[in-house]
Design an enzyme around this catalytic site. Structure first.
Site, short mmCIF file in Angstrom:
data_model
loop_
_atom_site.label_atom_id
_atom_site.label_comp_id
_atom_site.label_asym_id
_atom_site.label_seq_id
_atom_site.Cartn_x
_atom_site.Cartn_y
_atom_site.Cartn_z
N HIS A 152 8.70 -0.97 -5.48
CA HIS A 152 7.36 -0.50 -5.84
C HIS A 152 6.93 -1.06 -7.20
O HIS A 152 6.54 -0.33 -8.12
CB HIS A 152 7.34 1.03 -5.87
CG HIS A 152 5.99 1.61 -5.51
ND1 HIS A 152 5.83 2.70 -4.69
CD2 HIS A 152 4.73 1.25 -5.88
CE1 HIS A 152 4.55 2.99 -4.56
NE2 HIS A 152 3.86 2.11 -5.28
N GLU A 193 11.06 6.25 0.82
CA GLU A 193 11.13 5.47 -0.42
C GLU A 193 11.89 6.27 -1.47
O GLU A 193 11.47 7.39 -1.80
CB GLU A 193 9.72 5.16 -0.91
CG GLU A 193 9.68 4.16 -2.05
CD GLU A 193 8.25 3.75 -2.41
OE1 GLU A 193 7.84 2.64 -2.03
OE2 GLU A 193 7.56 4.57 -3.07
N ALA A 216 0.84 -1.20 0.00
CA ALA A 216 0.00 0.00 0.00
C ALA A 216 0.87 1.25 0.00
O ALA A 216 1.29 1.72 -1.05
CB ALA A 216 -0.95 -0.03 1.19
N ARG A 217 1.16 1.77 1.19
CA ARG A 217 2.01 2.95 1.33
C ARG A 217 2.94 2.74 2.52
O ARG A 217 2.53 2.26 3.58
CB ARG A 217 1.18 4.21 1.55
CG ARG A 217 0.36 4.65 0.33
CD ARG A 217 1.26 5.11 -0.80
NE ARG A 217 0.50 5.61 -1.95
CZ ARG A 217 0.13 4.88 -2.99
NH1 ARG A 217 0.46 3.59 -3.03
NH2 ARG A 217 -0.55 5.41 -4.00
N GLY A 270 2.15 -2.77 -8.52
CA GLY A 270 1.15 -2.24 -9.45
C GLY A 270 1.49 -2.56 -10.89
O GLY A 270 2.51 -3.20 -11.19
#
Length: 367
Positions: free
Chosen positions: A325, A306, A277-278, A328
């Site tokens: 990351h 990040e 998520a974050r 996605g």
């Protein structure tokens, strides 16, 4: 004012619109001379909106499609005159924020179709003040993230990281009785977002018979039951019961450090934290301490900060996997986002309900 195929000038609610494949009937959203601009990063544009999708976009909207590649966030502002006749904007990663200055160069703009997930870095207050329609391809992006998460859960349930580390370090081959399995494991899902719901569905479909707990203050007991989960009132209760905690909440002031050191300490020994998520939702220092001790493992596709510094302990611990990351839509998956945005643009022109509509009042609850 439009020009119909027989040359007549009309002001109308319904008009004939010429496309690449002939003439069709459309509503007033297609009246007048208008264009569609596709604005995203120079690297993202050919993958998310390749020529065949741009052609499809033109067919569905009856408009000239104008790709605008952005380098270092400057492309859109460098040529604002190119937005003067644009009423539909297809955006993606790399598109600069739609500030008041940008919108002044796009006086006809009425709809933004974002071929990516979160619109928080894109949409400004000026967009809402202009009452511009906003849509996001978050649902299309949710698929790859959910697939990535479910793979991580399956590996975590088998204790893959510590087992691989022990094997690489000393060639340790565990006896059958020492090995872990997924059956009956308890997975705690933090957040019933687009992605969270897909993860829940995947877990429920698994033959492993996972017990699935859900913490989300916006979800009722009835909704949780429909999803096939057990809702818990407190995050602490989820942490105490879970073998694996997977995070799918949005980044808001309320969720910052939500999974703090105190909650991390409640997760069962040998447990795993998965974050796609974050990064800000997890207390990075607290997680580092738990993983350094060997009590917990972690699969992290996002971190805070990040990226992490090159010497950060989480990058070298054998029971932690940090990826840059990538959960996605990536590479060949990027076209899914473009397809979603193109179809949304078509729905908007036809006056249909947008499937990915983003409302101003719900923005705080979205990723």
């Amino acid at each position: 004012m439009i020009v119909t195929p027989d040359g007549r000038h009309e002001q109308c609610v319904f008009a004939l619109c010429r496309t690449g494949r002939g003439v069709r009937m459309t509503d007033e959203r297609a009246c007048g001379t208008a264009g569609v601009a596709v604005v995203m990063g120079v690297d993202e544009l050919p993958l998310v909106m390749p020529p065949d999708l741009c052609e499809r976009l033109g067919e569905l909207t009856g408009r000239e499609v104008r790709p605008i590649p952005v380098r270092d966030g400057l492309g859109l502002l460098a040529g604002p005159a190119g937005l003067g006749d644009v009423d539909v904007l297809v955006t993606g990663w790399g598109c600069p924020p739609l500030t008041k200055t940008v919108l002044e160069a796009a006086p006809q703009l009425r709809a933004v179709m974002h071929a990516a997930g979160s619109v928080k870095q894109l949409v400004t207050e000026a967009v809402w003040e202009r009452r511009i329609v906003v849509s996001s391809a978050a649902e299309a992006n949710a698929g790859p993230v959910a697939d990535f998460t479910l793979a991580a859960i399956g590996l975590a349930a088998k204790g893959a990281l510590p087992a691989a580390a022990a094997y690489a370090d000393g060639g340790r081959w565990p006896a059958f009785r020492e090995r872990q399995g997924a059956d009956g494991r308890t997975v705690g899902v933090l957040g019933a977002s687009h992605i969270g719901r897909r993860v829940i569905a995947g877990l429920r479909a698994s033959a492993a018979g996972y017990r699935v707990l859900l913490y989300d203050p916006y979800v009722t007991d009835e909704e949780a039951a429909q999803l096939g989960t057990e809702r818990v009132d407190r995050l602490a209760d989820l942490c105490r019961a879970a073998d694996i905690v997977t995070i799918h909440a949005p980044e808001t002031p309320e969720t910052r450090r939500l999974l703090d050191a105190e909650h991390l300490a409640l997760i069962r020994d040998g447990g795993t934290v998965i974050n796609t998520a974050r990064g800000s939702i997890v207390d990075t220092e607290g997680l580092e301490r738990e993983c350094r001790s060997g009590r917990l493992s972690a699969w992290l596709d996002v971190t805070d900060p990040e990226p992490l510094g090159k010497e950060h302990a989480l990058l070298s611990l054998p029971n932690v996997l940090v990826t840059p990351h990538i959960a996605g839509a990536q590479g060949s998956e990027g076209k899914r986002l473009g397809m979603y945005a193109v179809e949304e643009a078509g729905r908007w022109v036809r006056g249909e309900r947008l499937l990915g509509a983003v409302e101003r009042q719900s923005l705080d609850r979205l990723a």
